[in-house]
Enzyme design. Structure first.
Site, PDB file in Angstrom:
ATOM      1  CE1 TYR A 101      29.145  39.756  39.019  1.00  0.00           C
ATOM      2  CE2 TYR A 101      27.838  41.063  40.521  1.00  0.00           C
ATOM      3  CZ  TYR A 101      29.050  40.897  39.905  1.00  0.00           C
ATOM      4  OH  TYR A 101      30.002  41.596  40.228  1.00  0.00           O
ATOM      5  CD  GLU A 189      32.650  39.033  39.102  1.00  0.00           C
ATOM      6  OE1 GLU A 189      32.470  40.452  38.981  1.00  0.00           O
ATOM      7  OE2 GLU A 189      32.921  38.588  38.213  1.00  0.00           O
TER       8      GLU A 189
END
Ligand code: GDP
Ligand code: MN
Length: 376
Positions: A101, A189
């Site tokens: 992530y 993101e």
């Protein structure tokens, strides 16, 4: 404003972040053609503005153009978390060795952007943040310097990125930060940032949330708005310049000021009611804005009463009162209306409304209690 995965990835690519080869399709035959062009195994991905598409069955692999068409057909027929799938992204499939992530958000308390990385990529980061927050590594970015190379290298080290990939990781982190800043995003993101079996880094998913208050500086990004994804009331509210969030209760709220709107919702709840919406008509709201707001509130069939809570400052009480009366002339409704107005020209406003047979209240407590009673 949220951007779709394919839109976010196109922006990432401009900043040097590697993304899989791919294209968007609105129907299954187009998906087939894209898959044929790619000429390899592909992944078909629902383009809806929610997370967790993978778990919901909206991300599937296909090994041939035939299968791509079949899978696209299935996914285009799906509804994910209430949103119908209207487009799919057909991407070259990647061989995943590891998922990471990598994201940036605004940290309001620190008044800076914070880059976050976690090994538990792929899943929903909100879950990681809730259950094992220590697994998320954060670096705070000084706006004067931007993301510095040593910070990106530190993240790479903490994440245990292969030495041979540290330079690429640094470039991706820097590109992500630059994309975040240049687009005035509130979130950017990559989840997952994939380490492939061939030992390459690639952004398999992408998400950008733009700051609506900065959109006027980005006419090109404004064009990316997917009006299909907005509800009718959201569309109306945006056009009228109102901040509107639909909720599940039955007491419509029309308030000038975001803080006052929050307080109004709290007081309604305190007296046992449930607000049907958050709505801020903003400062200086004139009759036409009040009418538009009323239209939106009453288009929600759950609404059993409407509480107007107006603080007359820049917005004059008599002006709002006239807007309400004018609006009601055109809207025709049986829904009871309760009005509390204080501040500039409040008395005149109350007089106008009392003449129009509306329930008036002197205080917010009284207004909320009357609204709760009327909604029962
Ligand atoms: P999300 O669930 O909405 O976040 O959608 P993602 O694009 O992140 O996909 C969900 C998961 O599908 C990823 O975490 C991967 O595990 C898997 N996935 C996505 N793309 C590929 C791919 O090209 N190849 C393989 N093998 N898996 C993929
Ligand atoms: Mn994802």
């Amino acid at each position: 404003m949220k951007l779709h995965e394919y839109q976010s990835k196109a922006i990432f690519a401009k900043y040097g972040i590697p993304i899989p080869k791919g294209s968007v399709a609105e129907n299954a035959p187009d998906a087939r053609q894209i898959a044929a062009q790619i000429g390899k195994k592909v992944v078909i991905k629902a383009q809806v503005l929610v997370g967790g598409r993978g778990k919901a069955g909206g991300v599937k692999l296909a090994s041939s153009p035939n299968e791509a068409e079949e899978v696209a057909e299935q996914i285009l027929a799906m509804t994910i978390k209430g949103l119908p799938v209207r487009k799919v992204l057909v991407d070259e499939a990647i061989n995943i060795a590891r998922e990471i992530y990598l994201g940036i958000v605004v940290d309001r308390a620190a008044r800076r952007a914070t880059m976050m990385a976690a090994s538990a990529g792929g899943g929903e980061i909100e879950e990681v943040a809730r259950t094992t927050p220590e697994k998320i590594i954060r670096v705070s970015i000084d706006p004067a310097f931007g993301l510095q190379e040593f910070q990106a290298r530190e993240l790479a080290f903490e994440m245990g990125i292969d030495k041979a990939l540290v330079r690429d990781f640094t470039a991706i982190a820097t590109g992500l930060y630059r994309a975040f800043v240049d687009t005035d995003a509130s979130l950017a993101e990559i989840n997952p940032l994939v380490v492939t079996s061939e030992k390459q880094l690639i952004a398999a998913d992408g998400k950008i949330v733009l700051d609506d208050n900065a959109l006027y500086r980005h006419t090109d990004l404004e064009q990316l708005r997917d009006i299909d994804e907005e509800t009718l009331s959201e569309k109306q509210a945006r056009k009228a310049g109102l901040s509107y969030v639909k909720l599940d209760g039955n007491i419509g709220c029309m308030v000038n000021g975001a803080g006052l709107a929050m307080a109004t919702m709290d007081v309604i709840k305190f007296y046992g009611g449930e607000p049907a919406n958050f709505l801020d008509i903003g400062g200086g709201a004139k009759a036409d804005k009040v009418k538009a707001a009323l239209d939106i509130i009453l288009s929600d069939s759950n609404v059993r009463a409407v509480l107007f809570n107006i603080f007359g400052g820049i917005t004059r009480g008599d002006e709002v009162a006239r807007g309400i009366v004018d609006g009601l002339k055109e809207i025709k409704t049986q829904v009871p209306m309760i009005v509390r107005i204080v501040g500039t020209n409040a008395e005149e406003g109350r007089r106008i409304l009392a003449d129009a047979q509306m329930i008036t209240a002197e205080t917010l407590e009284e207004g909320a209690q009357k609204a709760v009673a009327a909604a029962k």
